[in-house]
Design an enzyme around this catalytic site. Structure first.
Site, short mmCIF file in Angstrom:
data_model
loop_
_atom_site.label_atom_id
_atom_site.label_comp_id
_atom_site.label_asym_id
_atom_site.label_seq_id
_atom_site.Cartn_x
_atom_site.Cartn_y
_atom_site.Cartn_z
N LYS A 1 77.67 49.42 -14.74
CA LYS A 1 78.39 48.59 -13.76
C LYS A 1 78.11 47.12 -13.98
CE LYS A 1 78.93 51.78 -9.85
NZ LYS A 1 78.66 51.97 -8.41
N LYS B 1 86.40 61.04 -18.21
CA LYS B 1 86.27 61.55 -16.84
C LYS B 1 87.38 60.96 -15.94
CE LYS B 1 83.19 60.27 -13.28
NZ LYS B 1 81.91 60.04 -12.66
N LYS C 1 87.86 56.81 -10.39
CA LYS C 1 88.67 55.83 -9.65
C LYS C 1 88.55 54.45 -10.28
CE LYS C 1 84.99 55.18 -6.46
NZ LYS C 1 84.31 55.97 -5.47
P1 AMP Z 1 82.49 58.67 -7.34
O1 AMP Z 1 83.94 58.73 -7.01
O2 AMP Z 1 82.26 58.37 -8.80
O3 AMP Z 1 81.70 57.83 -6.40
O4 AMP Z 1 81.94 60.15 -7.19
C1 AMP Z 1 81.81 60.86 -5.97
C2 AMP Z 1 81.36 62.27 -6.28
O5 AMP Z 1 82.37 62.98 -7.01
C3 AMP Z 1 80.10 62.34 -7.13
O6 AMP Z 1 79.28 63.42 -6.72
C4 AMP Z 1 80.63 62.56 -8.53
O7 AMP Z 1 79.70 63.20 -9.35
C5 AMP Z 1 81.86 63.42 -8.27
N1 AMP Z 1 82.90 63.16 -9.29
C6 AMP Z 1 83.54 61.99 -9.51
N2 AMP Z 1 84.44 62.08 -10.51
C7 AMP Z 1 84.37 63.36 -10.96
C8 AMP Z 1 85.05 64.10 -11.99
N3 AMP Z 1 86.00 63.54 -12.75
N4 AMP Z 1 84.73 65.39 -12.16
C9 AMP Z 1 83.78 65.97 -11.39
N5 AMP Z 1 83.10 65.35 -10.42
C10 AMP Z 1 83.38 64.06 -10.19
#
Ligand code: AMP
Ligand code: TRP
Length: 353
Positions: free
Chosen positions: A126, A215, A218
């Protein structure tokens, strides 16, 4: 004032505890969040004492708009309830409503090495994107705040477990949390249970529809690569129909040669419950079109009711705030008790009454 040797949680039978958090930094959760994390939050309610937190303090570690944060915080809470987090069974709350999170983060920050915090890969990623001038100290100490979130809800040392359902990308933060729990215990006496990352089998890693090797994220994905939970049916169908596949025609699982189709198979199977081999058999010889069309209906079948319930919940902000008030009260009681012990162990003078 508790005795130095008193356990952290009340004498009630220790149920295994779960703590998890999610940032309110988007206008909708996406399919990756849902399959990778949030769906587990819902099922864990049946077997654990659960604490689920919308982490607004974490959301301000990067530049943000205050009105947007407020809106997204309520929106996140509404989506969680719409997905099945039950505020009567789970303690659902907003991080800033429980000031002990920031207080424990300070204490833990004081036992965290600068070098150890510098090794966090999420910070390195980041901060390299933000550049030195755009990188806040808050972003640097983000994992320490996360450790505080978790450890405030520690059960009795020695008596129970604390599970933290998160995606693979959070493993390093969980390791740091364990290290800090053990270091605190070593210096100041048994206080915290070292939490365990809970990365269940069903927690599929979902990739970008346009870049099936990356992956679904967002921050990194284009809108065409992401399936939002709150997306309208029309655009949702289009995105799925346009998902990148390959020049072949066969619906078969092959992570290396057919990353796009493999991702779609994983999504289909996770949402619908049909095994991947059964899906391969079902679509043998039928090409990608029919497969994608059916997948779109499967996704809509899951997300349409969630979208409708979210809208209904947002129509009644007073009820939403009442739910959050109750959550903050329950979480606050646990956090206050832990913090009282921490203050005593660290050597702060108790406040006169
Ligand atoms: P974030 O949106 O990156 O803050 O992630 C929120 C939660 O969703 C965390 O526990 C991440 O590990 C999970 N997560 C985010 N993106 C993915 C993805 N593409 N596949 C699986 N888990 C995800
Ligand atoms: N860092 C987590 C994420 O990006 C969010 C989070 C904050 C969290 N505090 C937490 C997750 C405590 C689990 C437990 O997904």
């Amino acid at each position: 004032m508790p005795e130095a040797s008193s356990p952290v949680s009340p004498a009630a039978a220790p149920a295994p505890r779960v703590f998890s958090g999610i940032q309110p930094t988007a206008d909708s959760f996406h399919l990756g969040n849902y399959l990778g994390a949030l769906r587990q939050w819902v099922s864990l309610q049946d077997t654990h004492e659960t604490f689920y937190c919308v982490v607004d303090l974490h959301a301000i570690t990067v530049e943000h708009d205050p009105e947007l944060l407020r809106r997204r915080t309520r929106l996140s809470v509404a989506q969680l309830i719409a997905m099945g987090v039950d505020p009567d069974r789970a303690t659902l709350f907003v991080q800033s409503h429980v000031p002990e999170h920031a207080e424990l983060a300070w204490v833990l920050g004081c036992i965290t090495g600068f070098g150890e915090a510098s090794r966090m890969t999420q910070f390195k990623d980041k901060s390299s994107k933000q550049g030195a001038s755009g990188t806040s100290v808050g972003l640097f100490t983000y994992p320490v705040l996360q450790a505080a979130d978790i450890l405030l809800y520690t059960p009795d040392p020695g008596s129970a477990v604390l599970r933290v359902p998160v995606g693979e990308d959070q493993r390093q933060h969980l390791e740091l949390t364990r290290t800090l729990a053990q270091r605190f215990n070593h210096r100041f006496g048994e206080t915290f249970v070292a939490p365990e990352a809970h990365i269940p089998e069903g927690a599929a890693k979902i990739t970008d529809l346009q870049e099936p090797d990356a992956k679904m994220s967002k921050s990194a994905s284009s809108p065409q690569g992401i399936i939002d939970v709150l997306e309208e049916p029309g655009p949702m169908r289009k995105k799925i129909m346009r998902a990148v596949t390959d020049t072949g025609t066969e619906v078969v699982y092959d992570e290396e040669k057919k990353a796009g189709v493999t991702n779609l198979l994983r999504i289909y199977s996770a949402l619908d419950g049909t095994s991947v081999p059964d899906l391969e058999a079902k679509y043998a010889g039928s090409g990608y079109g029919q497969f994608k069309k059916d997948l779109a209906e499967v996704v809509l079948g899951t997300f349409t009711p969630i979208r409708e319930r979210t809208a209904a919940l947002l129509d009644d902000p007073a009820e939403l705030d009442r739910i959050l008030g109750k959550g903050a009260e329950r979480a606050g009681a646990v956090a206050a008790r832990t913090m009282e012990i921490v203050r005593e162990r660290v050597g702060f003078v108790g406040r006169g009454r």
